[in-house]
Each structure stands twice: as C-alpha cells, then as structure tokens.
Design a protein around this motif. Structure first.
Motif, PDB file in Angstrom:
ATOM      1  N   LEU A  92       0.844  -1.088   0.087  1.00 20.17           N
ATOM      2  CA  LEU A  92       0.057   0.155  -0.046  1.00 20.17           C
ATOM      3  C   LEU A  92       0.851   1.162   0.099  1.00 20.17           C
ATOM      4  CD1 LEU A  92      -2.372  -1.284   2.820  1.00 20.17           C
ATOM      5  CD2 LEU A  92      -2.657  -1.410   0.409  1.00 20.17           C
ATOM      6  N   ARG A  93       2.045   1.147   0.643  1.00 19.81           N
ATOM      7  CA  ARG A  93       2.887   2.417   0.662  1.00 19.81           C
ATOM      8  C   ARG A  93       4.105   2.478  -0.364  1.00 19.81           C
ATOM      9  NH1 ARG A  93       7.744   1.149   4.142  1.00 19.81           N
ATOM     10  NH2 ARG A  93       7.403  -0.802   5.051  1.00 19.81           N
ATOM     11  N   ILE A  94       4.203   1.368  -1.237  1.00 18.64           N
ATOM     12  CA  ILE A  94       5.642   1.435  -2.003  1.00 18.64           C
ATOM     13  C   ILE A  94       5.235   2.841  -2.933  1.00 18.64           C
ATOM     14  CG2 ILE A  94       4.352  -0.220  -3.683  1.00 18.64           C
ATOM     15  CD1 ILE A  94       7.155  -1.115  -4.572  1.00 18.64           C
ATOM     16  N   GLU A  95       6.340   3.509  -3.162  1.00 18.73           N
ATOM     17  CA  GLU A  95       6.056   4.636  -3.863  1.00 18.73           C
ATOM     18  C   GLU A  95       6.180   4.439  -5.538  1.00 18.73           C
ATOM     19  OE1 GLU A  95       8.973   7.242  -2.724  1.00 18.73           O
ATOM     20  OE2 GLU A  95       8.333   7.451  -0.525  1.00 18.73           O
ATOM     21  N   GLN A  96       5.234   5.213  -6.147  1.00 20.43           N
ATOM     22  CA  GLN A  96       5.164   4.900  -7.540  1.00 20.43           C
ATOM     23  C   GLN A  96       6.659   5.122  -8.291  1.00 20.43           C
ATOM     24  OE1 GLN A  96       2.797   3.482  -9.092  1.00 20.43           O
ATOM     25  NE2 GLN A  96       2.165   3.200  -7.138  1.00 20.43           N
ATOM     26  N   SER A  97       7.257   6.084  -7.861  1.00 25.32           N
ATOM     27  CA  SER A  97       8.433   6.431  -8.323  1.00 25.32           C
ATOM     28  C   SER A  97       9.339   5.626  -8.234  1.00 25.32           C
ATOM     29  CB  SER A  97       9.103   7.966  -7.584  1.00 25.32           C
ATOM     30  OG  SER A  97       9.314   7.576  -6.274  1.00 25.32           O
ATOM     31  N   LEU A  98       9.398   4.550  -7.159  1.00 28.73           N
ATOM     32  CA  LEU A  98      10.159   3.467  -7.135  1.00 28.73           C
ATOM     33  C   LEU A  98       9.874   2.407  -8.146  1.00 28.73           C
ATOM     34  CD1 LEU A  98      12.450   1.677  -5.813  1.00 28.73           C
ATOM     35  CD2 LEU A  98      10.823   0.951  -3.941  1.00 28.73           C
ATOM     36  N   VAL A  99       8.517   2.112  -8.391  1.00 30.93           N
ATOM     37  CA  VAL A  99       8.258   1.333  -9.276  1.00 30.93           C
ATOM     38  C   VAL A  99       8.588   1.585 -10.625  1.00 30.93           C
ATOM     39  CG1 VAL A  99       6.019   0.165 -10.324  1.00 30.93           C
ATOM     40  CG2 VAL A  99       6.038   0.503  -7.795  1.00 30.93           C
ATOM     41  N   ALA A 158      10.476  -8.006 -13.141  1.00 29.80           N
ATOM     42  CA  ALA A 158      10.306  -6.969 -14.238  1.00 29.80           C
ATOM     43  C   ALA A 158      10.992  -7.422 -15.404  1.00 29.80           C
ATOM     44  CB  ALA A 158      10.297  -5.741 -13.770  1.00 29.80           C
ATOM     45  N   VAL A 159      12.433  -7.775 -15.331  1.00 37.61           N
ATOM     46  CA  VAL A 159      13.143  -7.873 -16.490  1.00 37.61           C
ATOM     47  C   VAL A 159      12.598  -9.291 -17.353  1.00 37.61           C
ATOM     48  CG1 VAL A 159      15.466  -8.886 -16.985  1.00 37.61           C
ATOM     49  CG2 VAL A 159      15.158  -7.097 -15.567  1.00 37.61           C
ATOM     50  N   ALA A 160      11.940 -10.131 -16.655  1.00 43.33           N
ATOM     51  CA  ALA A 160      11.522 -11.395 -17.056  1.00 43.33           C
ATOM     52  C   ALA A 160      10.181 -10.891 -18.011  1.00 43.33           C
ATOM     53  CB  ALA A 160      11.269 -12.242 -16.133  1.00 43.33           C
ATOM     54  N   GLY A 161       9.618  -9.521 -17.619  1.00 43.84           N
ATOM     55  CA  GLY A 161       8.434  -9.258 -18.504  1.00 43.84           C
ATOM     56  C   GLY A 161       7.142  -9.314 -17.776  1.00 43.84           C
ATOM     57  N   ILE A 162       7.211  -9.616 -16.540  1.00 42.85           N
ATOM     58  CA  ILE A 162       6.061  -9.633 -15.856  1.00 42.85           C
ATOM     59  C   ILE A 162       5.494  -8.562 -15.171  1.00 42.85           C
ATOM     60  CG2 ILE A 162       5.299 -10.965 -13.647  1.00 42.85           C
ATOM     61  CD1 ILE A 162       7.325 -13.388 -14.334  1.00 42.85           C
ATOM     62  N   ASP A 163       4.120  -8.238 -15.252  1.00 47.64           N
ATOM     63  CA  ASP A 163       3.547  -6.957 -14.784  1.00 47.64           C
ATOM     64  C   ASP A 163       3.567  -6.897 -13.092  1.00 47.64           C
ATOM     65  OD1 ASP A 163       2.004  -5.207 -14.384  1.00 47.64           O
ATOM     66  OD2 ASP A 163       0.279  -5.907 -15.428  1.00 47.64           O
ATOM     67  N   ILE A 164       4.796  -6.009 -12.854  1.00 47.43           N
ATOM     68  CA  ILE A 164       4.800  -5.884 -11.500  1.00 47.43           C
ATOM     69  C   ILE A 164       3.807  -5.050 -10.829  1.00 47.43           C
ATOM     70  CG2 ILE A 164       7.368  -6.415 -11.125  1.00 47.43           C
ATOM     71  CD1 ILE A 164       8.014  -3.284 -11.257  1.00 47.43           C
ATOM     72  N   VAL A 165       3.268  -4.379 -11.673  1.00 43.35           N
ATOM     73  CA  VAL A 165       2.202  -3.189 -11.096  1.00 43.35           C
ATOM     74  C   VAL A 165       1.136  -3.974 -10.708  1.00 43.35           C
ATOM     75  CG1 VAL A 165       0.790  -1.446 -11.803  1.00 43.35           C
ATOM     76  CG2 VAL A 165       2.816  -1.445 -12.507  1.00 43.35           C
ATOM     77  N   SER A 166       0.671  -5.052 -11.740  1.00 41.14           N
ATOM     78  CA  SER A 166      -0.494  -5.878 -11.085  1.00 41.14           C
ATOM     79  C   SER A 166      -0.083  -6.745 -10.072  1.00 41.14           C
ATOM     80  CB  SER A 166      -0.921  -7.021 -12.370  1.00 41.14           C
ATOM     81  OG  SER A 166      -1.349  -6.463 -13.508  1.00 41.14           O
ATOM     82  N   MET A 167       1.087  -7.348  -9.941  1.00 40.35           N
ATOM     83  CA  MET A 167       1.557  -8.058  -8.845  1.00 40.35           C
ATOM     84  C   MET A 167       1.223  -7.013  -7.477  1.00 40.35           C
ATOM     85  SD  MET A 167       5.193  -9.720  -8.214  1.00 40.35           S
ATOM     86  CE  MET A 167       4.985 -10.555  -9.879  1.00 40.35           C
ATOM     87  N   LEU A 168       1.830  -5.992  -7.304  1.00 35.43           N
ATOM     88  CA  LEU A 168       1.738  -5.274  -6.375  1.00 35.43           C
ATOM     89  C   LEU A 168       0.140  -5.034  -5.911  1.00 35.43           C
ATOM     90  CD1 LEU A 168       4.754  -2.928  -6.847  1.00 35.43           C
ATOM     91  CD2 LEU A 168       4.324  -4.328  -4.855  1.00 35.43           C
TER      92      LEU A 168
END
Ligand code: PA5
Length: 421
Positions: free
Chosen positions: A44-51, A212-222
């Motif tokens: 819930l708190r991971i910053e968008q800029s980090l993503v 993310a390098v493997a092309g997996i959607d980390i935004v959906s994961m979070l």
C-alpha cells in the motif's frame, strides 16, 4: 482469489477458542509492534516513483543484454525464481527469452557448485551479459564469492567502466560491503527496506527487478498484494481464510502433526513451494517448535513418495496448492486411457481428489488452497496470504517469526574455518 478447503480426520477446529488469541495477534501485527513487519503495509505504501525506477532499470537491462545473472541466496532469490517459474514458460531460457526480446535469466550465488559456475561462465561467452547482485546484509558468503567471480569476468570482458554500467546491486541503504562497493564503483542500486526481512522481501526491489526483467507485470502483482492486504484485514477468524489456515496448521501441530507437506499438481508452482519452505522453515522452526515444511510435485512424486503418504508414520498433514483456471489445457478426447477426463487439467484434478480420498481413509488431514488463476496479480495475492498466515502461525506457536538465530551457528564455523592465519 484464494479459497480454503480442509478435511480433518479427527475433531473439528474450535475456531471460537482461538478467537481471543487471534484478535491479539491481529492487533499486534497491524500495529507493527515487532521489528521487520514493514511487509504488512508495503504493497500500500510502495512509492510510484520506485516502481517506475524499477521498470526503467528493467527496460535498460533488456536493451543491454541477452543474459542476466541474478546473484542472491535465500530470501534474496527464491521469490523471484518462484515468480518467474510460475508465470513464464518452462522453456523461457531455451526459447522464449530470445523470441520475446528478453534476456535469459540465470540464478547464481545460492550454492557453491564449481561445476555450475565453470559452465555458466562458458555459457555466458556467447551472450551479452548484465549482473544483478542482491544481498540485504551485503556480506553473505555464497553471493559475495560468486559476485567476486562475476565481477572479474565482467571486467575482463567489458573493461572496468563498462562492467560497472552492467552491474545492478540491491542491498541495504548504508551497511555492508556490497553497499560500499556499489557506491565506489557507481553501480545502479536499489535499497532493501530496513523494516523488511529477506524472506518477506519478494515484493520489494529484491524480487521486483528480476521479475520485471522477465516481462512480468509488477504493477498488477503489487495490486494483487494490496488486494490481499484488504481481504485478510478482518480480525474475525470465521471471515478470514488467511487466519484460518494459520490456525489449522497450528491446531494440527498441537496434535503431533509436525510435518506439513506442500503438494502441487501444477508444475509451475514447484518453486513457489521452495519459497514457502524458506518462509515457514526459517520463521517457525525454532526453540524446538514448529512444523517442518516439505514439498512434493504431483503426480510425479506419487510414484516415489506415495507409499510414505499412504502408509508412513502419521506425523504429517498435506497442504495442496491448486489452480482453478488453467489458460492452456490439453484435450484428452482421443486418449482412451483418460476415460471421461476430457482434458489434462481435468485428469490432474481427478488424480488429486483420488489421492486425497485414499490418504484421508488412512487418517491424514488435508488442507487445500486454491488460487483462481496463474497471473501476476494472483502471485502478489498469494505472497501476502502466506506471509501473513506464517506470521500468525508463528505467534500461535509462541516463536518470533522474523528472526533466524539458528542459521548463525554454522556461519560462525565457516568463518573460523576459512580465516587466514
Ligand atoms: O530470510 C532471510 O533473512 C535469509 O534467508 C536471507 O534472505 C538470506 O540469508 C540472504 O541474506 P542476504 O540477503 O543478506 O544475503
């Protein structure tokens, strides 16, 4: 997104008896009273800029290389490996990586097999290489040794300056040899949050960058993890399957069931059970207490360990992880041996049900956790579910979930044995 079923052979679970203790644990966790509970609200708190920074670095790596060597051990590699195996093709390195313009990914630094490293270096000669070294402490023996090896290789091959541009480091913000080295050499770095321990860190840069390098959607994961944080936020045990699972494993432990066998019928979940083994083993098995986590891949292991499951000493219970919807199913319409099972997935479900029935007849309790699909969102959800269930189970057992004092003793011995006179 997740469903819990269970079949006990003796009594039923006295949920209400557990409620006061669960309410206490719930409050303790949600107040984040103990150290290393930062994972609780991290999604819930991971910053968008980090993503965004992670996504940019992943894209950079994809453009620079055809092979990425990910160096790390324990919590610093298992989560990423589990996720990539769960969501990418089993032929990813052999075939899909090149086809999808993504680098092959080689995990290293989690063992000291000289044969493997000799062959890895040989293999890398025909690739463009980047390295991602991950260590929260920055001082762990295996990844440090392997990173030394890889750094020499990279410098010899690309020169000191270019090698530094191809090395990415994920470590503590200030402490450790890896941090000093990364700062001195100018590697691109990411920080492992201070308040999140190794085995709870897959949703931080530790897991997110290689994933993310493997092309997996980390935004959906979070998003999946954030959804789980909300779904399992209810202190009422009857409304919270995450707490129910934590209670079930504790309840069975109290009855002398000291081994939990994680079983997967879908091979893609195989490494997820390796991640689970570390999560539960390192968190709960201490002070002479805890449930020993083991894993089996079905139906393969029914032909090796099936005898033990059916007839062995009754000190274990089975936890089956299943997937409801499979994207690619194989028709068995023309296969006479399959009988009325029209597809491979259907047959797999029949095998699971048949094994469960047989083992139940013999008195083995069975827990089944079903995830609706294999997706990045589901992976994030499952990670959060198990992290929280593990913490709950540890507190019920009366052990501290977030330390690992037992791994220090052998490390001291190694240090003494390799110390130069
Ligand atoms: O969960 C843990 O803390 C450990 O298993 C660590 O992840 C593992 O020992 C690796 O440590 P580090 O990241 O400091 O190299």
């Amino acid at each position: 997104m997740m469903k819990l079923d269970y079949w006990l052979t003796a009594d039923s679970v006295p949920w209400q008896q557990y409620q006061p203790e669960i309410s206490e644990i719930h409050n303790k966790l949600h107040r984040q009273e103990d150290a290393y509970t930062g994972w609780m609200d991290w999604p819930l708190r991971i910053e968008q800029s980090l993503v965004q920074d992670i996504l940019t670095a992943a894209e950079e790596i994809r453009n620079k290389c055809t092979a990425l060597v990910v160096i790390g051990i324990g919590g610093s590699y298992l989560g990423a490996k589990a996720c990539i195996e769960l969501l990418q093709s089993p032929f990813y390195n052999e075939y899909y990586a090149g086809k999808q313009k993504r680098p092959r990914i080689y995990f290293a630094g989690h063992h000291l097999s000289s044969i493997f490293y000799e062959e890895l270096l040989d293999r890398l000669d025909s690739e463009e290489v980047c390295v991602c070294v991950i260590s929260k402490s920055g001082t762990t023996l295996e990844p440090s040794i392997v990173f030394d090896l890889m750094r020499s290789y990279m410098r010899e091959r690309y020169g000191v300056k270019e090698a530094a541009k191809r090395i990415y480091a994920i470590t503590d913000a200030q402490k450790g040899t890896l941090r000093s080295e990364a700062d001195a050499q100018g590697y691109k770095t990411f920080v492992v949050p201070d308040d999140i321990g190794g085995r709870y860190s897959v949703l931080t840069p530790v897991g997110l960058l290689p994933i993310a390098v493997a092309g997996i959607d980390i935004v959906s994961m979070l998003e999946g993890a954030a959804q789980a944080a909300a779904a399992y936020d209810n202190a009422d045990i009857t409304q919270n399957i995450c707490y129910q699972y934590g209670v079930l494993r504790h309840h069975l432990q109290e009855q002398g069931r000291v081994i939990e066998i994680f079983e997967v019928y879908e091979g893609r979940l195989r490494y997820f059970t390796e991640w689970l083994k570390q999560l539960f083993g390192e968190s709960e098995c201490k002070d002479g207490k805890g449930v020993i986590p083991m894993s089996l891949q079905m139906s393969t292991d029914l032909h090796s360990m099936g005898q033990f499951l059916q007839d062995g000493r009754q000190i274990f219970f089975e936890t089956v992880l299943t997937v409801e919807h499979i994207r690619k199913d194989v028709s068995l319409e023309h296969c006479s041996m399959a009988g009325k099972a029209a597809s491979m997935h259907m047959l797999n479900q029949i095998v699971e049900e048949s094994a469960r029935k047989a083992h139940l007849e013999n008195g083995t309790p069975n827990i089944r956790l079903t995830v609706s699909e294999l997706s990045a969102r589901a992976f994030g959800h499952m990670v959060y579910f198990f992290e929280k269930a593990c913490a709950v189970s540890c507190y019920l057992t009366g052990v501290q979930p977030f330390d690992q004092p037992g791994v220090e003793a052998y490390k001291r011995n190694i240090k003494a044995a390799i110390k130069e006179d």
